[in-house]
Scaffold this motif. Structure first.
Motif, PDB file in Angstrom:
ATOM      1  N   PHE A  92     -23.652   3.841  -2.384  1.00 16.72           N
ATOM      2  CA  PHE A  92     -23.792   4.418  -3.728  1.00 16.72           C
ATOM      3  C   PHE A  92     -25.122   4.530  -4.536  1.00 16.72           C
ATOM      4  O   PHE A  92     -25.493   5.384  -5.100  1.00 16.72           O
TER       5      PHE A  92
ATOM      6  N   PRO B 170     -10.209  10.724  -9.765  1.00 15.11           N
ATOM      7  CA  PRO B 170     -10.791   9.259  -9.585  1.00 15.11           C
ATOM      8  C   PRO B 170     -12.027   8.969 -10.662  1.00 15.11           C
ATOM      9  O   PRO B 170     -12.098   8.171 -11.373  1.00 15.11           O
TER      10      PRO B 170
ATOM     11  N   GLN C 106     -17.084  13.641  -4.148  1.00 14.12           N
ATOM     12  CA  GLN C 106     -16.986  14.341  -5.678  1.00 14.12           C
ATOM     13  C   GLN C 106     -15.859  15.009  -6.018  1.00 14.12           C
ATOM     14  O   GLN C 106     -16.195  16.297  -6.572  1.00 14.12           O
TER      15      GLN C 106
ATOM     16  N   ALA D 238     -27.267   5.344 -18.151  1.00 12.55           N
ATOM     17  CA  ALA D 238     -25.770   4.937 -18.153  1.00 12.55           C
ATOM     18  C   ALA D 238     -25.711   3.505 -17.529  1.00 12.55           C
ATOM     19  O   ALA D 238     -25.970   3.453 -16.500  1.00 12.55           O
ATOM     20  N   SER D 239     -24.958   2.759 -18.322  1.00 11.28           N
ATOM     21  CA  SER D 239     -24.892   1.480 -18.099  1.00 11.28           C
ATOM     22  C   SER D 239     -23.384   0.680 -18.160  1.00 11.28           C
ATOM     23  O   SER D 239     -23.014   0.954 -19.254  1.00 11.28           O
TER      24      SER D 239
ATOM     25  N   LYS E  11     -17.303  11.647   6.358  1.00  7.95           N
ATOM     26  CA  LYS E  11     -17.099  11.946   5.064  1.00  7.95           C
ATOM     27  C   LYS E  11     -15.756  11.316   4.449  1.00  7.95           C
ATOM     28  O   LYS E  11     -15.421  11.582   3.175  1.00  7.95           O
TER      29      LYS E  11
ATOM     30  N   THR F 194     -12.878   8.838   3.306  1.00  8.05           N
ATOM     31  CA  THR F 194     -12.630   7.463   2.531  1.00  8.05           C
ATOM     32  C   THR F 194     -12.201   6.259   3.718  1.00  8.05           C
ATOM     33  O   THR F 194     -11.868   6.742   4.770  1.00  8.05           O
TER      34      THR F 194
ATOM     35  N   PHE G   6     -12.308   2.384  -5.470  1.00  6.88           N
ATOM     36  CA  PHE G   6     -13.001   1.863  -6.623  1.00  6.88           C
ATOM     37  C   PHE G   6     -12.018   2.267  -7.734  1.00  6.88           C
ATOM     38  O   PHE G   6     -11.984   1.139  -8.613  1.00  6.88           O
ATOM     39  N   ALA G   7     -11.395   3.230  -8.140  1.00  6.15           N
ATOM     40  CA  ALA G   7     -10.770   3.355  -9.334  1.00  6.15           C
ATOM     41  C   ALA G   7      -9.378   2.684  -9.231  1.00  6.15           C
ATOM     42  O   ALA G   7      -8.618   2.787 -10.337  1.00  6.15           O
TER      43      ALA G   7
ATOM     44  N   THR H 206     -15.555   9.574  -6.161  1.00  5.85           N
ATOM     45  CA  THR H 206     -15.838   9.046  -4.732  1.00  5.85           C
ATOM     46  C   THR H 206     -16.843   9.923  -4.243  1.00  5.85           C
ATOM     47  O   THR H 206     -17.126  10.829  -4.908  1.00  5.85           O
ATOM     48  N   PHE H 207     -17.350   9.582  -2.839  1.00  3.97           N
ATOM     49  CA  PHE H 207     -18.115  10.225  -2.411  1.00  3.97           C
ATOM     50  C   PHE H 207     -18.230  11.859  -2.147  1.00  3.97           C
ATOM     51  O   PHE H 207     -19.097  12.511  -2.339  1.00  3.97           O
TER      52      PHE H 207
ATOM     53  N   ILE I 197      -9.169  18.889  -1.719  1.00  2.00           N
ATOM     54  CA  ILE I 197      -9.966  17.467  -1.597  1.00  2.00           C
ATOM     55  C   ILE I 197      -9.228  16.073  -1.874  1.00  2.00           C
ATOM     56  O   ILE I 197      -9.862  15.233  -1.287  1.00  2.00           O
TER      57      ILE I 197
ATOM     58  N   SER J 201     -18.480   3.998 -19.960  1.00  2.00           N
ATOM     59  CA  SER J 201     -18.322   5.655 -19.372  1.00  2.00           C
ATOM     60  C   SER J 201     -19.750   6.160 -18.942  1.00  2.00           C
ATOM     61  O   SER J 201     -20.692   6.054 -19.773  1.00  2.00           O
ATOM     62  N   GLY J 202     -19.961   6.811 -17.724  1.00  2.00           N
ATOM     63  CA  GLY J 202     -20.896   7.506 -17.574  1.00  2.00           C
ATOM     64  C   GLY J 202     -20.794   8.979 -17.712  1.00  2.00           C
ATOM     65  O   GLY J 202     -21.218   9.751 -16.929  1.00  2.00           O
TER      66      GLY J 202
ATOM     67  N   LEU K 209     -20.199   8.989 -11.884  1.00  2.00           N
ATOM     68  CA  LEU K 209     -20.586   7.611 -11.695  1.00  2.00           C
ATOM     69  C   LEU K 209     -19.103   7.100 -10.867  1.00  2.00           C
ATOM     70  O   LEU K 209     -19.550   6.001 -10.015  1.00  2.00           O
ATOM     71  N   LYS K 210     -17.897   7.220 -11.296  1.00  2.00           N
ATOM     72  CA  LYS K 210     -16.945   6.612 -10.838  1.00  2.00           C
ATOM     73  C   LYS K 210     -16.137   7.570  -9.850  1.00  2.00           C
ATOM     74  O   LYS K 210     -15.036   7.315  -9.294  1.00  2.00           O
TER      75      LYS K 210
END
Lengths: 331, 331, 331, 331, 331, 331
Positions: D309, B266, B311, E63-64, A306, A308, C309-310, B308-309, A262, B64-65, B305-306
């Protein structure tokens, strides 16, 4: 004979503006020739390569935008030159034609499949010596492309070299010829024997015991990624080809992009961790392409929707295609 | 005894609809059994694996999430079968229960930590022979899970095998038991000796000289990724386990997902370049899981939450868990 | 002499708030000293490292935001410590100054290039023994930085070690000194001989036959990634350095981030599949940095606006820089 | 009668863990009751609302992941309370059951459509007074849901209120009953007269002259967004309902999410600029829901795979559903 | 008195490089003055505005990453000029100081809250006439900022004007002073009466009946977005201020960014459809800022980690702040 | 005369495959005719519309990928029909030709600007009655397009209607003719008087006092978005046109996409909150296009590389273009 392609194939939705006659051909999009309705097909009969788009993914089990790959693939040509530095060869010394896309029906998947078979048959009949490269589309198209090849050349025994995370041997009684079934489809239709199938790259928790059992019963040959890494990708592919070549007349290469990890290929419908690296797949494809019995190939299950932003998967799918061409040139 | 789990644990927020009694179990979400309040805990006492969510990340130094990982993890089960082709084993021959999540308090982090210790104690007492798998959460939870294990089995000497980019040996006097401190927490509380800790995968510019000095003073064992690659991941983990097994009764495995290279993961709070590949981590976890003294594990610092699409990190975290199970099955 | 930097250089747009005098220096942003107009440049003359931002990318063939890298690079310092665990060394024992950015003109690219040459000259004159690290910007800046070096030290013979997917030997007659031309620019200006250039990492379908021919005619040395992998990255770089050192006085290292595989570095203007891994590039840079004749370096074609993003590419670019510093410290 | 739902409907893939008997119902996912195979359907016969998932989008002209909306929709419940502050009403005073999803076939779209018709018929027969809410799926499902309604209650004259950017009146001879055809399908099958169709929100360059001509010939009523804004959304919907109510017994409301401006709903297969705002659509739906003749509704063409997102489109689709419920409660 | 700020406040992590003495101030980052430990606080005592970062979001229910907003906010200054064309006023004619951030503890949230109270008290004491602008952080900080204001000026009766989708009146007995509780916290601590609270913008299915009941019992004033739109945002805010001004001495304005529609503000922890537009919120803030009794404000629940690439929410949060300043200047 | 376009213009990089002679034209990409080198330009002389790409953004102050818009724009045609339902008109009754792109130089921006002037002159000379639509590119191109118009028709007095967040009146002495300067460029070159410029949509904190002063001195007319909303967009544009028409012979319309709110147009180099909605801009453009003196237009500062996945900005830019065409047709 002139209209052999039409109306069975649609032209590509767009064409790159080509350099003037005599101008330097530097990029792939300058080189591959679209075969329009007005072309004389006889002239292109001896093309080294035939590209055909197979934009079907409504037959995919999970939601897939792989139908968008043929167009994304043609767009990506612009980012590649025809010259390969690793091998010091220039593809532009060979010829490639783009015959457009197999026409699809929105709500009748069987008709889509029939169209693919018919197109494959026509292409293999017309382009007798060309390598036919089918740009999917989901993996269900492989069964149809091979059926078409079989219809065109019923006397040739066909074997398959597959790069895949999955067996693709699911039962068709439940959900018809979906993207989980192409290998079983070919076994059950008697076109390819299980023992003439070689699948490289399976790994992890993405197959079931039942499918493994079926594979074993049918004599399907498979090599997990771990085994492959131990032996070496080059050596594994080489050994498969040798075995296959002893048993069949024609080898069909199918590359399911989900064989990749992936991290390298996020743009596939069911991307998984633990798969091949880019370097491994490209090496495997190059070895395969060099074998004289490999006469057709496809690239499937690449979903540009899908991917990036930087389009790693679309670019990699295109690189797989070019690497195949380079391998053929090196024969 | 029946209510030992409640109200100390919350049920998972959702449950997958399971196949009918007798139907084939194909996917992980068909297999792992949620243990609800109405279940008879005695019946599941001998489960091979216990999964517990530890959704705490407000104790993380950086935002962190990771608290969202237990739910994302359960969602991800659907994408994995129970069958592992590499090893030809099917997890569904073993049993796994999901006991839900440790309840957390929104503004009292000490209470969260106490809840984790209590839950860990209860689980290790009740499930005497099961492997307890804690799904974090940030790395602060490791100290609490190990403390609970210690309370449940005070006579067992505990050692730790850690995959991490960081020492996690920060001083607790500044900011309390954050995710930078679990190893020091365990040393200072006298539960695990520094020399019983083995940390694999550290690299780059992500630790300080002071922490290295403290690690050396405490006899913490560590292996940079470069050293590990020279020796081989399998060999390094194997040697660590051998040494550890000679010194302790029980080995606790903790996987900080930030040990991975940012290209592969990521979705961690402090992703870094230069870390492990997926193949390396999975190999290391498999070797560790095969060792009979490894009785509990956790996966921490995975922030969905960080991601990418596609996962990649959530899928990889789930794959680490399944690989651990496979390793145990292969013992 | 005091004002040598101004107005020729702009200060960085922001400065990190530094720890108090005497406080522990833990992170890179605590360590590197911005050199403001009011600083006494004499004091910093002996700095081990000089960082200069070169925010120019309007000279890039394809749309590029590489001009944003110097600022993103300085922001990224906060995520790295000065201590390198692999080598057990602490950069904070050396000194590094940030002299700010070369000023650029919005619509006059020639003036931008002249400013870079002038700044490079001034820096190499003033910081006689420092290693000058230029943070690009696109690859056109390399020719200018080297020209400046040449002007500052006209008697030194300069060689180049390049990590790149491309030759960067395009003809300047068409489009001027763009990012496709720096190596040819240096050859044609007589500053660096083709045979004093060593390019490592080229691969795939990203160069043309004409450029290869030109490279061969000029005696440019190059090693495809495939060859490099066969020999070993360390061995290849080592051999190049040995050859180069025998021929030149000073080696300039240039790292085009597009040498990396797209999975590791999505944030470059023309990311490609099939490139180097992070581990390979870092190893190559470390080996290069250890060589005593390497006196300047740059990092180019890193476009933070295309990063995910990362920020894998921004972080990796920063890691390349720190690895270079570590290598120098290990001399 | 007990098994009327099975095997014709699949249960939802997961169920939220519900609060204990007697505990406060605060969120939507605490409230809507899944109707499992073991439930007594007689007990739920009088439910105010019936939710049914219709996860079909392989009949979509463009690549669509709308099949993923039913699951995303159920996940989104957790983010909404049952209490509506604007109207000071609490949905939990009414009853809603989730009967699961219509089963789909992977490669036989006709069978999918037949299943939808059968499910719709069964639901409308069983839940005589309930409002049936179909969660698509692409727009082809509307024709099937209405056909089922017609089969269940052949004596009722049915009218349609549609929010859409498109006519959805394409000819079925080319590509069968795709998502571009539902209104024509219903006209040609004689189930709904063109003059009993009211379409609100069409705009821009997204329809053809031919379709407009057909709409006019069939007496289809339509109101461009510009006209609607001049009159007022409330007034326009009110007037349509009044006219419709005078002509038909039952009104079916269909909301194609592509009626929204792309800024509000990026997650649709063919998002367009210039569409409705969220406030406008919610107001229109509320007015429609208050009308006593509106007895069924659907939400279609919402593709969660194309959402950003924060999931604005999934959340908005869920809000449309809840607003419909609120409107019914206010009757 | 000189050191009143330290060690109670941390300096901002970075400072913009300011234009030279006498140079034109064009952008916001040229204008706002950081107040460092070495500054003479007496000199800035009369600043028109005081900016303080309150980077706390570990007290958030969901989560925030709102703790990251103060830094993102300061970065965003660079994108705005000090001149407002709508009003033809230039903020640079006023003075603003940035006193840095309230220090936070990683694992002790109560201590974080105490620090905020202490900082607020100190700021309101020192900067007697300045408007204090707190940049959150999550909504729990509002209760602490107001408590500090109360401690600094115990004789002033305080009222609150709130823009919010939620009541924020949750019971604190369950989870302590989280971001769902600030208004109840202030009521229960006797600092602000319910009837002195005015909440504008509530909508949809995001509150519970219980909270509404509590609000009514306490006499909290609230206006749904729908009511507000009917009356007009300007008129509603104006009327609220008039009522409030008759009852209290000081008005505190709190802007919860989740009052905005998700299309305008994706970067909030619980973004919702159906909220305010940007134009509405900016108009409301401007009207509020013009009122002479408004003496402090905050912006909360803006999570930059959830923003999209172009940073619409961070930019909008910054615009809200500047609009507040403009409103004050227009008094 | 045949070769008037070449080599001054480059053909579009690709062409859509057009429907066969006589086939229905449904989509925009079926309709607009590329004017290739082999076409007879005399035949297209009377085209209603001429489209020319101006792919220059290296003259942009901030990093911009607006050079990519012409290609993205042509790709987007496929998503739009030629029929506008709001007005019941079909663009296909008019004629439009695509003359390709102005050729650009990579490192010589002045030459790029000269090429634009030359192309504009040639186009306005050749296509005497056509409306010329320039697809940028950054805003610097407007000055060049207008200069070309002036050279072609030196006797016509030219006025400008501008939709913009900014004045674009910056001084050119600092940084040359960048995208911040086009209006000043035209004033200083004496081609357009300040009082013949009407700028609609300015707002917020995105201009400086100095620019406002210059605008006032030169008599530039401007209307903030707030004023425009009070008067009505239609009324404001109408009034501007009436005034302008009394003063000039020809009106040039320039649409800077950054006039839009960031929620509607994230894909611009400097997106801002508080701007126009899509509905407002489209209404303004339609009114403008209906005026008989509007003879040319451009769309600038649209950066597809910053757009989100669903391409809201690219689609909206294309919609602006089509709306302009519709307006002209309605004259």
């Amino acid at each position: 004979m002139k209209s052999f392609l039409y109306p069975k194939l649609n032209p590509p939705s767009f064409t790159w503006v080509r350099p003037d006659e005599g101008a330097e051909v530097a990029k792939v999009h300058d080189w591959i020739q679209p075969l329009s309705a007005s072309s004389d097909p006889e002239k292109s009969k001896d093309a080294d390569f035939v590209v055909v788009g197979v934009p079907l993914s409504r037959s995919s089990i999970s939601a897939s935008g792989a139908s968008e790959f043929p167009e994304a693939f043609r767009r990506a040509w612009k980012g590649f030159t025809t010259y390969n530095l690793d091998e010091d060869i220039d593809l532009s010394e060979m010829t490639a034609v783009d015959v457009g896309d197999v026409p699809m029906h929105v709500t009748d998947i069987m008709r889509c499949h029939d169209n693919i078979i018919a197109a494959s048959t026509a292409l293999h009949q017309h382009f007798e010596t060309s390598k036919v490269c089918a740009i999917g589309g989901d993996h269900s198209i492989t069964a149809m492309m091979v059926k078409g090849l079989h219809q065109a050349r019923p006397d040739e025994k066909i074997g398959i070299l597959q790069f895949d995370t999955h067996f693709d041997l699911r039962d068709m009684t439940d959900n018809g010829p979906s993207n989980g079934t192409p290998m079983r489809n070919l076994i059950e239709s008697g076109i390819v024997e299980g023992s003439h199938m070689y699948n490289i790259g399976l790994h992890g928790f993405f197959n079931t015991k039942d499918l493994k059992k079926y594979a074993d019963e049918q004599g399907v040959n498979y090599f997990t990624l771990r085994e492959t890494r131990k032996t070496g990708i080059k050596e594994t592919v080489g050994a498969c080809l040798e075995e296959l070549a002893a048993k069949v007349d024609t080898i069909y290469l199918t590359v399911d992009m989900d064989v990749l990890d992936i991290a390298y290929a996020p743009g596939v419908p069911a991307s998984t961790p633990g798969g091949m690296t880019t370097a491994e797949l490209l090496e495997g494809v190059l070895v395969a392409a060099k074998h004289p019995k490999v006469k057709a190939m496809d690239i499937v299950c690449l979903d540009p929707l899908k991917d990036t932003f930087a389009q790693p998967t679309v670019k990699l799918g295109t690189h797989v295609f070019l690497t195949f061409l380079a391998g053929v040139m090196l024969r």
